[in-house]
Motif scaffolding. Structure first.
Motif, PDB file in Angstrom:
ATOM      1  N   ILE A 100       0.839  -1.200   0.000  1.00  0.00           N
ATOM      2  CA  ILE A 100       0.000   0.000   0.000  1.00  0.00           C
ATOM      3  C   ILE A 100       0.876   1.253   0.000  1.00  0.00           C
ATOM      4  O   ILE A 100       0.623   2.209  -0.738  1.00  0.00           O
ATOM      5  CB  ILE A 100      -0.946  -0.007   1.219  1.00  0.00           C
ATOM      6  CG1 ILE A 100      -1.973  -1.141   1.099  1.00  0.00           C
ATOM      7  CG2 ILE A 100      -1.650   1.336   1.366  1.00  0.00           C
ATOM      8  CD1 ILE A 100      -2.849  -1.303   2.314  1.00  0.00           C
ATOM      9  N   PHE A 101       1.919   1.249   0.816  1.00  0.00           N
ATOM     10  CA  PHE A 101       2.825   2.392   0.890  1.00  0.00           C
ATOM     11  C   PHE A 101       3.546   2.594  -0.443  1.00  0.00           C
ATOM     12  O   PHE A 101       3.718   3.719  -0.909  1.00  0.00           O
ATOM     13  CB  PHE A 101       3.835   2.169   2.017  1.00  0.00           C
ATOM     14  CG  PHE A 101       4.377   3.440   2.604  1.00  0.00           C
ATOM     15  CD1 PHE A 101       3.560   4.291   3.328  1.00  0.00           C
ATOM     16  CD2 PHE A 101       5.707   3.773   2.444  1.00  0.00           C
ATOM     17  CE1 PHE A 101       4.051   5.461   3.875  1.00  0.00           C
ATOM     18  CE2 PHE A 101       6.216   4.943   2.987  1.00  0.00           C
ATOM     19  CZ  PHE A 101       5.394   5.792   3.706  1.00  0.00           C
ATOM     20  N   ALA A 102       3.969   1.477  -1.065  1.00  0.00           N
ATOM     21  CA  ALA A 102       4.633   1.572  -2.370  1.00  0.00           C
ATOM     22  C   ALA A 102       3.673   2.080  -3.438  1.00  0.00           C
ATOM     23  O   ALA A 102       4.047   2.892  -4.297  1.00  0.00           O
ATOM     24  CB  ALA A 102       5.193   0.209  -2.768  1.00  0.00           C
ATOM     25  N   ALA A 103       2.416   1.603  -3.411  1.00  0.00           N
ATOM     26  CA  ALA A 103       1.417   2.066  -4.379  1.00  0.00           C
ATOM     27  C   ALA A 103       1.184   3.567  -4.240  1.00  0.00           C
ATOM     28  O   ALA A 103       1.030   4.277  -5.243  1.00  0.00           O
ATOM     29  CB  ALA A 103       0.113   1.299  -4.186  1.00  0.00           C
ATOM     30  N   ALA A 104       1.165   4.056  -2.986  1.00  0.00           N
ATOM     31  CA  ALA A 104       1.009   5.497  -2.775  1.00  0.00           C
ATOM     32  C   ALA A 104       2.174   6.261  -3.392  1.00  0.00           C
ATOM     33  O   ALA A 104       1.991   7.330  -3.987  1.00  0.00           O
ATOM     34  CB  ALA A 104       0.904   5.791  -1.281  1.00  0.00           C
ATOM     35  N   GLY A 105       3.388   5.727  -3.253  1.00  0.00           N
ATOM     36  CA  GLY A 105       4.546   6.374  -3.848  1.00  0.00           C
ATOM     37  C   GLY A 105       4.481   6.394  -5.363  1.00  0.00           C
ATOM     38  O   GLY A 105       4.808   7.398  -6.006  1.00  0.00           O
ATOM     39  N   ILE A 106       4.034   5.275  -5.955  1.00  0.00           N
ATOM     40  CA  ILE A 106       3.936   5.210  -7.418  1.00  0.00           C
ATOM     41  C   ILE A 106       2.864   6.165  -7.932  1.00  0.00           C
ATOM     42  O   ILE A 106       3.081   6.896  -8.906  1.00  0.00           O
ATOM     43  CB  ILE A 106       3.627   3.767  -7.859  1.00  0.00           C
ATOM     44  CG1 ILE A 106       4.821   2.856  -7.529  1.00  0.00           C
ATOM     45  CG2 ILE A 106       3.313   3.715  -9.349  1.00  0.00           C
ATOM     46  CD1 ILE A 106       4.548   1.395  -7.776  1.00  0.00           C
ATOM     47  N   ILE A 107       1.695   6.174  -7.279  1.00  0.00           N
ATOM     48  CA  ILE A 107       0.621   7.086  -7.692  1.00  0.00           C
ATOM     49  C   ILE A 107       1.065   8.528  -7.537  1.00  0.00           C
ATOM     50  O   ILE A 107       0.749   9.396  -8.364  1.00  0.00           O
ATOM     51  CB  ILE A 107      -0.659   6.816  -6.867  1.00  0.00           C
ATOM     52  CG1 ILE A 107      -1.201   5.426  -7.175  1.00  0.00           C
ATOM     53  CG2 ILE A 107      -1.724   7.876  -7.158  1.00  0.00           C
ATOM     54  CD1 ILE A 107      -2.352   5.008  -6.280  1.00  0.00           C
ATOM     55  N   GLY A 108       1.842   8.816  -6.498  1.00  0.00           N
ATOM     56  CA  GLY A 108       2.335  10.166  -6.263  1.00  0.00           C
ATOM     57  C   GLY A 108       3.459  10.584  -7.194  1.00  0.00           C
ATOM     58  O   GLY A 108       3.870  11.746  -7.180  1.00  0.00           O
ATOM     59  N   GLY A 109       3.978   9.639  -7.987  1.00  0.00           N
ATOM     60  CA  GLY A 109       4.996   9.979  -8.980  1.00  0.00           C
ATOM     61  C   GLY A 109       6.409   9.644  -8.584  1.00  0.00           C
ATOM     62  O   GLY A 109       7.354  10.010  -9.289  1.00  0.00           O
TER      63      GLY A 109
END
Length: 343
Positions: free
Chosen positions: A110-119
């Motif tokens: 989830i934390f990694a997905a947030a980083g990817i979505i955030g760019g």
């Protein structure tokens, strides 16, 4: 006339007692001793817990949670506490570098997905969250959005916790609500399945979720015990349906979800990384970028297996059996090194 009244009274008593089987997973009822007219023995009548929610309390607590969790979310602009752990592994997910951790993978995913979505994957894939106090300024790390996701999930836990406690029969000071569903109805199955999904997700984040599994499991065993003892209304077939529904929704479903997130974990990490040495040689051979000097991997070759052999010294090609025979010499089937991968 008297006979009809007796039958009506009996049916009413049965209806009251049947209410104890309405809950899908937690048979949380208060019991009271009652005496039917003309009956000599005491019977347990089941009184369902109140269904009422105190929405004002839920709204106030949720608002306080929003303020506490989101106020000054961008400060400090540096790595804090568990961002060292979760951010470090999020970088490995973004880069696809294999690792192993003491906790299940869902929280880090989830934390990694947030980083990817955030760019983060587009601007900076080298920031490692190495230590507390490392500056975010100028590093193009979407740390605010990465903090936003766990903060939002933390706010969602407030009404969930409140309603869960009310489900256990606590008063409004502690939390809220109980829902009664008729067995084998759509709502009943949805409740069971939703409980199983929640158990699977909580265990996929941290193993402390096993306490939730133990709580639900204990209550389920108690309920099944009461069902098993009621031989007057619960036939073996009905009991088997109750048991089967709980086994599928509360055992199989959480296990499937737990293993699914590990499958995502392995899928997201195709490259060799810090955790490669912890795995078996067979597993290491499937990772990209493994040292070419790694030990040979021995596997069983069964009848009908397709085996590809490659020349080790030159990597010139794969050993390939052609559909043609040598025109001279042995005149047997042609076996040569073949330069192409599509064989």
């Amino acid at each position: 006339m008297v006979e009809q009244r007796r039958r009506k009274a009996t049916n009413t008593a049965d209806d009251v007692e049947d209410k104890r089987y309405l809950l899908p997973s937690l048979p949380l009822f208060r019991t009271r001793s009652s005496r039917s007219a003309g009956a000599d023995d005491h019977k347990l009548a089941m009184t369902p817990i109140s269904k009422s929610y105190n929405w004002n309390i839920i709204a106030i607590l949720t608002f306080i949670g929003l303020v506490v969790r989101f106020y000054n979310l961008s400060k400090p602009a540096e790595v804090v506490f568990d961002e060292v752990h979760f951010g470090h592994h999020a970088t490995k997910y973004i880069n696809g570098r294999f690792f192993m951790d003491v906790h299940p993978p869902l929280g880090k995913l989830i934390f990694a997905a947030a980083g990817i979505i955030g760019g983060m994957g587009s601007y900076n894939t080298t920031f490692t969250f190495a230590k507390i106090g490392a500056e975010y300024t100028g590093m193009h790390v979407p740390y605010v959005f990465m903090r936003f996701i766990p903060a939002l999930l933390g706010v969602a836990m407030i009404p969930i916790s409140y309603c869960t406690c009310r489900n256990f029969g606590m008063g409004n000071i502690s939390s809220t609500v109980s829902a009664a569903y008729r067995p084998f109805s759509r709502a009943w199955y949805q409740s069971l399945f939703g409980t199983g999904v929640a158990l699977g997700l909580t265990c996929s984040v941290k193993w402390v979720g096993l306490f939730a599994v133990a709580t639900i499991g204990t209550q389920t065993i108690v309920q099944l015990w009461f069902l098993l003892g009621d031989t007057t209304r619960v036939t073996p077939k009905i009991f088997a349906r109750h048991f089967g529904a709980r086994a599928v929704c509360l055992i199989v479903t959480p296990l499937f979800i737990y293993m699914f997130w590990f499958r995502v974990h392995f899928w997201a990490l195709p490259l060799s990384g810090t955790g490669t040495s912890l795995m078996s040689p067979e597993f290491q051979a499937g990772l990209k970028g493994v040292d070419s000097g790694a030990k040979d991997v021995f596997v069983d070759v069964g009848f009908g297996s397709v085996v590809s052999l490659r020349h080790q010294a030159t990597s010139g090609g794969y050993l390939h059996s052609h559909l043609h025979d040598y025109p001279t010499g042995s005149k047997q089937q042609q076996v040569t090194l073949y330069q192409f991968d599509g064989i």
